[in-house]
Design a protein around this motif. Structure first.
Motif, PDB file in Angstrom:
ATOM      1  N   MET A   1       0.853  -1.168   0.000  1.00 55.72           N
ATOM      2  CA  MET A   1       0.000   0.000   0.000  1.00 55.72           C
ATOM      3  C   MET A   1       0.902   1.235   0.000  1.00 55.72           C
ATOM      4  O   MET A   1       1.809   1.338   0.824  1.00 55.72           O
ATOM      5  N   ASN A   2       0.635   2.160  -0.907  1.00 55.05           N
ATOM      6  CA  ASN A   2       1.452   3.368  -0.954  1.00 55.05           C
ATOM      7  C   ASN A   2       0.943   4.415   0.041  1.00 55.05           C
ATOM      8  O   ASN A   2      -0.093   4.228   0.684  1.00 55.05           O
ATOM      9  N   LYS A   3       1.681   5.487   0.173  1.00 48.51           N
ATOM     10  CA  LYS A   3       1.365   6.519   1.176  1.00 48.51           C
ATOM     11  C   LYS A   3      -0.005   7.144   0.933  1.00 48.51           C
ATOM     12  O   LYS A   3      -0.752   7.403   1.882  1.00 48.51           O
ATOM     13  N   LYS A   4      -0.353   7.367  -0.325  1.00 44.38           N
ATOM     14  CA  LYS A   4      -1.656   7.962  -0.644  1.00 44.38           C
ATOM     15  C   LYS A   4      -2.788   7.031  -0.207  1.00 44.38           C
ATOM     16  O   LYS A   4      -3.788   7.488   0.351  1.00 44.38           O
ATOM     17  N   ASP A   5      -2.613   5.735  -0.439  1.00 45.40           N
ATOM     18  CA  ASP A   5      -3.620   4.761  -0.005  1.00 45.40           C
ATOM     19  C   ASP A   5      -3.733   4.738   1.510  1.00 45.40           C
ATOM     20  O   ASP A   5      -4.835   4.661   2.064  1.00 45.40           O
ATOM     21  N   GLN A   6      -2.603   4.810   2.198  1.00 43.80           N
ATOM     22  CA  GLN A   6      -2.605   4.828   3.665  1.00 43.80           C
ATOM     23  C   GLN A   6      -3.365   6.047   4.181  1.00 43.80           C
ATOM     24  O   GLN A   6      -4.157   5.937   5.123  1.00 43.80           O
ATOM     25  N   MET A   7      -3.135   7.187   3.560  1.00 43.85           N
ATOM     26  CA  MET A   7      -3.816   8.408   3.982  1.00 43.85           C
ATOM     27  C   MET A   7      -5.318   8.314   3.723  1.00 43.85           C
ATOM     28  O   MET A   7      -6.121   8.804   4.527  1.00 43.85           O
ATOM     29  N   THR A   8      -5.699   7.670   2.636  1.00 48.63           N
ATOM     30  CA  THR A   8      -7.116   7.493   2.334  1.00 48.63           C
ATOM     31  C   THR A   8      -7.783   6.633   3.394  1.00 48.63           C
ATOM     32  O   THR A   8      -8.865   6.983   3.900  1.00 48.63           O
ATOM     33  N   VAL A   9      -7.160   5.525   3.752  1.00 48.77           N
ATOM     34  CA  VAL A   9      -7.711   4.656   4.791  1.00 48.77           C
ATOM     35  C   VAL A   9      -7.800   5.426   6.107  1.00 48.77           C
ATOM     36  O   VAL A   9      -8.819   5.367   6.807  1.00 48.77           O
ATOM     37  N   GLU A  10      -6.760   6.170   6.442  1.00 55.09           N
ATOM     38  CA  GLU A  10      -6.772   6.945   7.691  1.00 55.09           C
ATOM     39  C   GLU A  10      -7.896   7.970   7.691  1.00 55.09           C
ATOM     40  O   GLU A  10      -8.537   8.195   8.724  1.00 55.09           O
ATOM     41  N   ASN A  11      -8.150   8.589   6.567  1.00 52.44           N
ATOM     42  CA  ASN A  11      -9.257   9.548   6.479  1.00 52.44           C
ATOM     43  C   ASN A  11     -10.596   8.867   6.753  1.00 52.44           C
ATOM     44  O   ASN A  11     -11.460   9.444   7.422  1.00 52.44           O
ATOM     45  N   PHE A  12     -10.771   7.661   6.255  1.00 55.27           N
ATOM     46  CA  PHE A  12     -12.000   6.922   6.523  1.00 55.27           C
ATOM     47  C   PHE A  12     -12.104   6.591   8.007  1.00 55.27           C
ATOM     48  O   PHE A  12     -13.185   6.674   8.590  1.00 55.27           O
ATOM     49  N   VAL A  13     -10.989   6.221   8.620  1.00 52.33           N
ATOM     50  CA  VAL A  13     -10.981   5.929  10.056  1.00 52.33           C
ATOM     51  C   VAL A  13     -11.361   7.179  10.843  1.00 52.33           C
ATOM     52  O   VAL A  13     -12.134   7.120  11.799  1.00 52.33           O
ATOM     53  N   SER A  14     -10.858   8.328  10.410  1.00 55.12           N
ATOM     54  CA  SER A  14     -11.123   9.575  11.140  1.00 55.12           C
ATOM     55  C   SER A  14     -12.594   9.968  11.116  1.00 55.12           C
ATOM     56  O   SER A  14     -13.036  10.736  11.961  1.00 55.12           O
ATOM     57  N   THR A  15     -13.352   9.424  10.179  1.00 54.71           N
ATOM     58  CA  THR A  15     -14.790   9.721  10.132  1.00 54.71           C
ATOM     59  C   THR A  15     -15.585   8.811  11.058  1.00 54.71           C
ATOM     60  O   THR A  15     -16.799   8.955  11.173  1.00 54.71           O
ATOM     61  N   GLY A  16     -14.903   7.852  11.682  1.00 50.25           N
ATOM     62  CA  GLY A  16     -15.568   6.960  12.626  1.00 50.25           C
ATOM     63  C   GLY A  16     -15.888   5.601  12.061  1.00 50.25           C
ATOM     64  O   GLY A  16     -16.586   4.807  12.701  1.00 50.25           O
ATOM     65  N   GLU A  33      -2.679  -4.626   7.025  1.00 50.09           N
ATOM     66  CA  GLU A  33      -2.310  -3.226   6.787  1.00 50.09           C
ATOM     67  C   GLU A  33      -3.415  -2.284   7.245  1.00 50.09           C
ATOM     68  O   GLU A  33      -3.149  -1.251   7.870  1.00 50.09           O
ATOM     69  N   ILE A  34      -4.652  -2.638   6.937  1.00 50.80           N
ATOM     70  CA  ILE A  34      -5.780  -1.809   7.344  1.00 50.80           C
ATOM     71  C   ILE A  34      -5.874  -1.758   8.864  1.00 50.80           C
ATOM     72  O   ILE A  34      -6.064  -0.683   9.448  1.00 50.80           O
ATOM     73  N   ALA A  35      -5.727  -2.900   9.509  1.00 52.05           N
ATOM     74  CA  ALA A  35      -5.797  -2.953  10.973  1.00 52.05           C
ATOM     75  C   ALA A  35      -4.684  -2.125  11.603  1.00 52.05           C
ATOM     76  O   ALA A  35      -4.896  -1.450  12.614  1.00 52.05           O
ATOM     77  N   GLU A  36      -3.497  -2.159  11.012  1.00 50.55           N
ATOM     78  CA  GLU A  36      -2.382  -1.379  11.539  1.00 50.55           C
ATOM     79  C   GLU A  36      -2.683   0.119  11.471  1.00 50.55           C
ATOM     80  O   GLU A  36      -2.458   0.846  12.436  1.00 50.55           O
ATOM     81  N   ILE A  37      -3.199   0.574  10.341  1.00 47.41           N
ATOM     82  CA  ILE A  37      -3.553   1.988  10.190  1.00 47.41           C
ATOM     83  C   ILE A  37      -4.652   2.361  11.174  1.00 47.41           C
ATOM     84  O   ILE A  37      -4.588   3.393  11.853  1.00 47.41           O
ATOM     85  N   TYR A  38      -5.673   1.513  11.285  1.00 49.30           N
ATOM     86  CA  TYR A  38      -6.796   1.740  12.197  1.00 49.30           C
ATOM     87  C   TYR A  38      -6.303   1.853  13.638  1.00 49.30           C
ATOM     88  O   TYR A  38      -6.633   2.805  14.347  1.00 49.30           O
TER      89      TYR A  38
END
Length: 59
Positions: A1-16, A33-38
């Motif tokens: 997963m590249n940095k842009k994808d990581q930031m996208t997932v993080e943005n979704f997490v930030s919305t709850g 990877e998703i769980a780590e970002i979450y």
């Protein structure tokens, strides 16, 4: 997963968005990877004396 994808997932997490929903929304990424970002995002949220966290959605 590249940095842009990581930031996208993080943005979704930030919305709850919950972890299971993230898995559904991003089926091309590994669950690890998703769980780590979450978990990293959740771990960095401030926790107040009463045990609550604060999340602000300005959309």
């Amino acid at each position: 997963m590249n940095k842009k994808d990581q930031m996208t997932v993080e943005n979704f997490v930030s919305t709850g968005m919950e972890l299971e929903t993230l898995y559904t929304c991003f089926p091309d990424f590994s669950k690890e990877e998703i769980a780590e970002i979450y978990n990293n995002y959740k771990d960095n949220q401030p926790v107040y004396a009463d045990g609550h966290t604060m999340s602000i959605n300005c959309s």
